[in-house]
Motif scaffolding. Structure first.
Motif, short mmCIF file in Angstrom:
data_model
loop_
_atom_site.label_atom_id
_atom_site.label_comp_id
_atom_site.label_asym_id
_atom_site.label_seq_id
_atom_site.Cartn_x
_atom_site.Cartn_y
_atom_site.Cartn_z
N SER A 127 0.82 -1.21 0.00
CA SER A 127 0.00 0.00 0.00
C SER A 127 0.85 1.25 0.00
O SER A 127 2.04 1.23 0.26
CB SER A 127 -0.89 0.01 1.24
N GLU A 128 0.21 2.37 -0.30
CA GLU A 128 0.85 3.68 -0.24
C GLU A 128 -0.13 4.68 0.34
O GLU A 128 -1.27 4.76 -0.10
CB GLU A 128 1.25 4.12 -1.66
N ALA A 129 0.32 5.45 1.35
CA ALA A 129 -0.54 6.46 1.96
C ALA A 129 -0.53 7.73 1.12
O ALA A 129 0.51 8.15 0.63
CB ALA A 129 -0.06 6.78 3.37
N VAL A 130 -1.72 8.33 0.93
CA VAL A 130 -1.81 9.60 0.22
C VAL A 130 -2.52 10.60 1.14
O VAL A 130 -3.73 10.57 1.27
CB VAL A 130 -2.60 9.45 -1.10
N PRO A 131 -1.74 11.46 1.80
CA PRO A 131 -2.37 12.37 2.76
C PRO A 131 -3.14 13.51 2.07
O PRO A 131 -2.68 14.06 1.09
CB PRO A 131 -1.18 12.94 3.55
N PHE A 132 -4.32 13.82 2.60
CA PHE A 132 -5.08 14.98 2.13
C PHE A 132 -5.21 15.97 3.29
O PHE A 132 -4.93 15.63 4.44
CB PHE A 132 -6.48 14.55 1.65
N ASP A 133 -5.63 17.17 2.95
CA ASP A 133 -5.78 18.19 4.00
C ASP A 133 -7.17 18.11 4.60
O ASP A 133 -8.03 18.92 4.29
CB ASP A 133 -5.53 19.59 3.43
N GLY A 134 -7.41 17.13 5.41
CA GLY A 134 -8.70 17.01 6.07
C GLY A 134 -9.61 16.02 5.38
O GLY A 134 -9.26 15.43 4.36
N GLY A 135 -10.78 15.83 5.98
CA GLY A 135 -11.68 14.79 5.53
C GLY A 135 -12.35 15.06 4.20
O GLY A 135 -12.49 14.17 3.36
N ALA A 136 -12.77 16.31 3.97
CA ALA A 136 -13.55 16.61 2.77
C ALA A 136 -12.79 16.30 1.47
O ALA A 136 -13.33 15.62 0.60
CB ALA A 136 -14.02 18.06 2.80
N PRO A 137 -11.54 16.77 1.32
CA PRO A 137 -10.84 16.44 0.08
C PRO A 137 -10.55 14.95 -0.07
O PRO A 137 -10.58 14.43 -1.19
CB PRO A 137 -9.53 17.23 0.16
N ALA A 138 -10.30 14.27 1.04
CA ALA A 138 -10.07 12.83 0.96
C ALA A 138 -11.34 12.14 0.48
O ALA A 138 -11.29 11.22 -0.36
CB ALA A 138 -9.65 12.29 2.33
N LEU A 139 -12.48 12.59 0.98
CA LEU A 139 -13.76 12.03 0.57
C LEU A 139 -13.99 12.26 -0.92
O LEU A 139 -14.38 11.34 -1.65
CB LEU A 139 -14.88 12.67 1.39
#
Lengths: 179, 332, 505
Positions: free
Chosen positions: B186-198
């Motif tokens: 796997s590879e983690a892809v960090p987003f700036d908070g929940g909304a953009p990740a969603l």
């Protein structure tokens, strides 16, 4: 008036947009102080070159990582290199530009302005905003703006009172205040 | 409803200002000396921007405390560093209950694993009044993907990406532990908070993501997302059909919870008053509906229990992170 | 459709109507006053505005932006002094008309054109924004990275100022955006162990410094107390012949403005220039331009309002601000806890449609107000700039303090103010820097996300259809100005008036 002159120009087959921009430049030109010489351009380019080099050196230290796992320094490095390249380009092509403005005696005014800004920033936490704000108004109106003492005092008092009402009562924003 | 809380907060600040209109340079004032707590308006710092769940919870409790205790409790946002900046405000404040804060467990249990040692905020610098609520994480994937459980991920046959809500968050830890302990590439892809990740998940830009339940539940219910796992100790009321990670054979339990803190050394009677006010708030229908709406599970336990939970969670996370060699950030 | 109608019920709430009115009035006011532009004003007022309800705040800030487009016309026509960069070309024919005693007609046509342009654009916005937002889920990190890159490039090359300088400013803006904690692994960059810098530079503070303080300082150096003698304004209602003459220009201006506004880096300034050029080109009597052609007023004024409106599309649907003013709105939304982007339409329909529909109301207000208020604005012009200067200075300082209740922010703002002033002195526009600063984190984070997803294979940017297309546009946008410049140099005939061309380009 320059209108007559500019419209008298031949409206040729050439790029009207470019011509228009020249016209606009000309319009604005009349209101501008004299341009600074090549020295202004060179100094500016050297400053940005320095920023780029410093950025690159620091970015290197943050770790570049790899493309698959970019490190924290990779992006700043790329951007810094772009800054360096562009600054070098400016050094080459920028000497003849006339878009700078010569510093003059009037440039002392912004300096005083900055000083009042700094003073306000230093004094607000200890004195509250009212007295320093009043002082800033007085300096700007009387000494930078050349208003009469009467209008200086009137406008300063009015301004500070208005801000007091606006921030503390109107918008209910906490500002350090003395009274 | 948000508008009401905002204007309420505005009124509260205004009242605080009116009270503070004398004596020295002031912004807003705390209670003056003598008399029963609270004798003046109270500031509640929140370490997040307006609109997030931390902020909403603080405002909800602040409203309840204002009603119960008769003084205004106003919320001040001081976001940054996962709440460390707000924590510093409380830490430095006079221990008289005039500056308090509802803080996040992740700041004390997870952030220390992700930041340098001198940036760590310790729970020992605070008095913990009592717990508020728990916010669970859920592992979700776009419903166009064929996976319905963690086992399916193991057989996906490719390197999976997972979106997280940021570095050093519980969402990242939960996902990282799942993939590492399940031995999934796997590879983690960090987003700036929940909304953009969603958003990225809805567009199937990342394969999976760990989100807070409240952020994901709407899209789980309307079928756009498939929930693969929750990370609570037992199944949660809001997603009764979703198995826990433990049920699926992975020892991963990660959750966020929030609790009321005061500066170290705050008098017991002040803390008792706050706690009574909070408990009265917990009883209100308005508050319970709020929890329901935001998928929050009540965690209304006394302060010492919260401290115990924090200690054990921190140690548990630390040993898991070490065991699986997970890189949460710079300092780990 | 329901959400669209609900939007109207949002706007017509008395509070929101009031903020809309305040916004357009402030916008007109700063449009009239030379010096502060809409972006600077939005920057200065931002800390105050965010204390109110988010919807009202955004309605008001939007009002400032399009209100300024109306206000800028007034001084262009009456004083030959463009209050706003987007009204510069209006000066040519507007002032010529004023000298012929037709100032009122020029203002009337400009107001009508502005209203039509804005309305056409809002209708198009209402229709297209949901469609664009629908595509938005196809936008992954690679697409956002490509779009942001295109935005930075276009902003730097299309705006006024030398392109190399604009690109330098933009790149430095990108570099400034990296200050603070790296959001991928928490390491500190360019913070020099300062706790206050650990979370990066606050966009609002930087923008208030570069735009607000920078302009205040710059204006301080300009000579004070110039006496303005505005032309007299008689009848503001244009005759039927004049309307007929202006109508095609208004139509073309609306369409042109709409499309140029949507482009990243586009916006009102660019649209007004292009519309004027187009009119001059299609006119059978181009020699009238500059001598009081009514189309020369109608076209740019229509186009700048149309563009001001349509530049909301990329912001509200994709979360990409198209110009500096939209950058300020972007910042305002972030401060309010709302992330502009594809989810906005779905999650905050009240905000989305509230803001869009407020523009119908706002433009109606402007049409009704702008003509009767001309007299008042002319009188405001007589207020000496020296009196306004300390007031704006104070709003700026006290305002920036209130964002985070932090004195540190005041000093950061002053530093950027001095930088902004110096940049103006040596011919760098602060606009590209501010906008690149806004887009910086978005660009870096999405590039890095995309690389993680592509497992380090950069060809992924090109092979994905949408990002590939955007990058192709990027290359086009980068190459075209160079080709043009070369061609122009070859065909240019020496002329005393054109040798200063470089200074604007």
């Amino acid at each position: 008036m320059s209108d007559e002159r500019t419209t008298a120009r031949r409206v040729g087959e050439g790029d009207i947009l470019a011509e228009l921009e020249a016209e606009v430049a000309h319009e604005l030109e009349e209101q501008r102080p004299p341009a600074g010489g090549p020295a202004y351009q060179v100094v500016a380019a050297l400053v940005t070159l320095g920023v780029g080099l410093a950025g690159a050196v620091l970015a290197q230290g943050y770790g570049l990582g790899s493309l698959a796992r970019p490190g924290p320094g990779l992006w700043p490095m790329v951007v810094s290199v772009v800054v360096v390249v562009l600054s070098l380009a400016l050094l080459l092509v920028g000497r003849g530009l006339t878009d700078s403005e010569r510093f003059s005696r009037a440039s002392a005014l912004p300096l005083v302005g900055v000083a009042t800004f700094v003073a306000l920033g230093l004094l607000i936490p200890t004195l509250g905003f009212e007295i320093p704000a009043f002082a800033l108004c007085v300096v700007w109106l009387r000494f930078l703006g050349g208003e009469s003492w009467r209008s200086t005092i009137a406008v300063s008092l009015g301004t500070v009172a208005a801000f007091y009402a606006l921030f503390l009562y109107g918008l209910r924003i906490p500002l350090p205040h003395l009274f | 409803m948000r508008k009401q809380t905002l204007s309420l907060a505005a009124v509260a600040t205004g009242a605080a200002l009116a009270l503070s209109a004398c004596g020295g340079v002031s912004t807003t004032t705390g209670g003056d000396d003598g008399g029963a707590y609270p004798s003046g308006s109270v500031e509640m710092y929140v370490g997040a921007d307006p609109g997030g769940s931390s902020d909403l919870i603080s405002r909800q409790i602040a409203g309840g405390l204002s009603d119960e205790l008769g003084e205004t409790f106003s919320v001040l946002n001081r976001s940054g560093s996962n709440g460390a900046l707000a924590a510093a405000e409380v830490q430095q404040a006079e221990p008289d209950g005039s500056i308090i804060s509802i803080q996040n467990a992740s700041l004390f249990a997870i952030t220390p694993l992700a930041v340098a040692e001198d940036e760590v905020t310790s729970i020992d610098d605070f008095d913990v009044v009592g717990g508020v609520s728990r916010d669970d994480y859920v592992l979700v994937t776009n419903s166009e993907n064929p996976w319905t459980s963690i086992d399916d991920l193991k057989g996906a046959g490719k390197k999976l990406t997972y979106g997280t809500t940021g570095v050093g968050t519980g969402a990242q830890l939960a996902c990282a532990l799942t993939y590492e302990s399940g031995d999934i590439d796997s590879e983690a892809v960090p987003f700036d908070g929940g909304a953009p990740a969603l958003t990225a998940l809805l567009g199937n830009q990342v394969d999976t993501a760990c989100l807070q339940t409240g952020e994901a539940i709407e899209n789980i219910e309307n079928g756009k997302l498939t929930a693969l796992s929750v990370y609570a100790p037992e199944r949660i009321d809001f997603l009764p059909d979703v198995p826990t990670a433990t049920e699926q054979g992975l020892d991963v339990e990660v959750y966020q919870y929030r609790f009321m803190t005061t500066p170290k050394g705050t008098p017991q009677d002040v803390k008792d008053t706050i706690w009574e006010g909070m408990q009265a708030t917990f009883e209100t229908e308005d508050y319970q509906a709020f929890n329901e709406q935001n998928s929050l599970t009540p965690l209304e336990v006394p302060g010492d229990e919260v401290v115990e939970m924090l200690e054990s969670d921190r140690e548990r996370y630390a040993s898991l992170v070490e065991e699986y060699g997970i890189d949460l950030g710079d300092a780990s | 459709m329901d959400a669209f109608l609900d939007g109207f019920s949002v706007v017509t709430q008395p509070g929101n109507l009031l903020y809309c009115l305040i916004g357009v009035l402030i916008g007109m006011l700063i449009g009239v006053l030379p010096g502060l532009g809409p972006a600077a004003t939005m920057a200065i007022l931002l800390p105050i505005v965010v204390t109110v309800d988010p919807v009202a705040a955004v309605i008001m800030l939007a009002g400032i932006y399009y209100g300024a487009q109306y206000g800028g016309t007034i001084t262009s026509v009456l004083l030959r002094l463009p209050g706003e960069a987007s009204s510069v070309v209006t000066v040519f024919d507007g002032f010529a008309l004023a000298k012929q005693g037709k100032a009122g007609t020029a203002l009337g046509i400009a107001a009508i054109g502005s209203f039509v342009g804005a309305t056409v654009s809002i209708v198009a916005l209402s229709l297209t924004a949901p469609i664009v937002a629908g595509w938005a889920l196809d936008f992954g990190p690679a697409e956002y990275a490509a779009l942001a890159l295109l935005g930075v490039l276009l902003i730097a090359t299309i705006g006024s100022g030398h392109p190399v300088k604009a690109l330098i400013a933009a790149s430095v803006g990108l570099l400034l955006a990296t200050v603070g904690r790296d959001s991928f692994n928490n390491s500190q960059r360019f913070t020099f162990d300062s706790l206050q810098l650990a979370d990066g530079l606050d966009f609002v503070v930087v923008a208030m410094g570069l735009f607000g303080v920078g302009e205040i300082l710059y204006n301080l150096e300009e000579r004070h107390g110039k006496v303005h003698v505005p032309a007299a304004v008689a009848n503001v209602w244009p005759s039927r012949t004049e309307l007929r003459q202006a109508a095609p220009a208004i139509g073309r201006g609306s369409a042109l403005g709409f499309f140029l506004g949507v482009l990243p880096g586009g916006g009102a300034v660019m649209a007004s220039l292009a519309a004027y050029a187009t009119e001059k080109r299609v006119s059978k009597t181009p020699e009238r331009f500059g001598r009081g052609a009514i189309e020369g007023v109608a076209a740019p004024e229509t186009a700048n309002n149309a563009a001001a409106t349509s530049s909301f599309i990329p912001l509200l649907t994709l979360g990409i601000p198209a110009n500096a003013s939209m950058g300020m709105l972007f910042a305002a939304l972030l401060v309010l806890g709302i992330t502009p982007g594809p989810q906005l339409l779905e999650e905050r329909p009240d905000l989305f449609w509230g803001v869009v529909n407020s523009m119908y109301i706002g433009n109606l207000l402007l049409l009704v107000l702008s003509l009767p208020l001309v007299g008042i604005f002319v009188r405001i012009l007589r207020v000496r700039p020296a009196i306004l200067a300390p007031i704006t200075a104070l709003i700026t300082i006290l305002g920036v303090y209130t964002i985070n209740n932090s004195v540190f922010d005041i000093f950061v703002m002053i530093v950027f103010g001095v930088l902004g002033y110096l940049m103006k002195k040596v011919g760098f526009e602060p606009g590209p820097m501010v906008l690149a600063f806004v887009l910086g984190a978005l660009l870096e984070n999405n590039v890095r996300r995309a690389l993680l997803i592509f497992e380090g294979d950069p060809t992924g940017f090109v092979t994905r259809p949408i990002s590939g297309t955007i990058l192709a546009l990027f290359v086009l946008a980068a190459v075209l100005p160079i080709v043009q410049a070369v061609r122009r140099r070859r065909t240019a005939t020496p002329h005393p008036n054109t040798q200063r061309e470089d200074s604007l380009r």
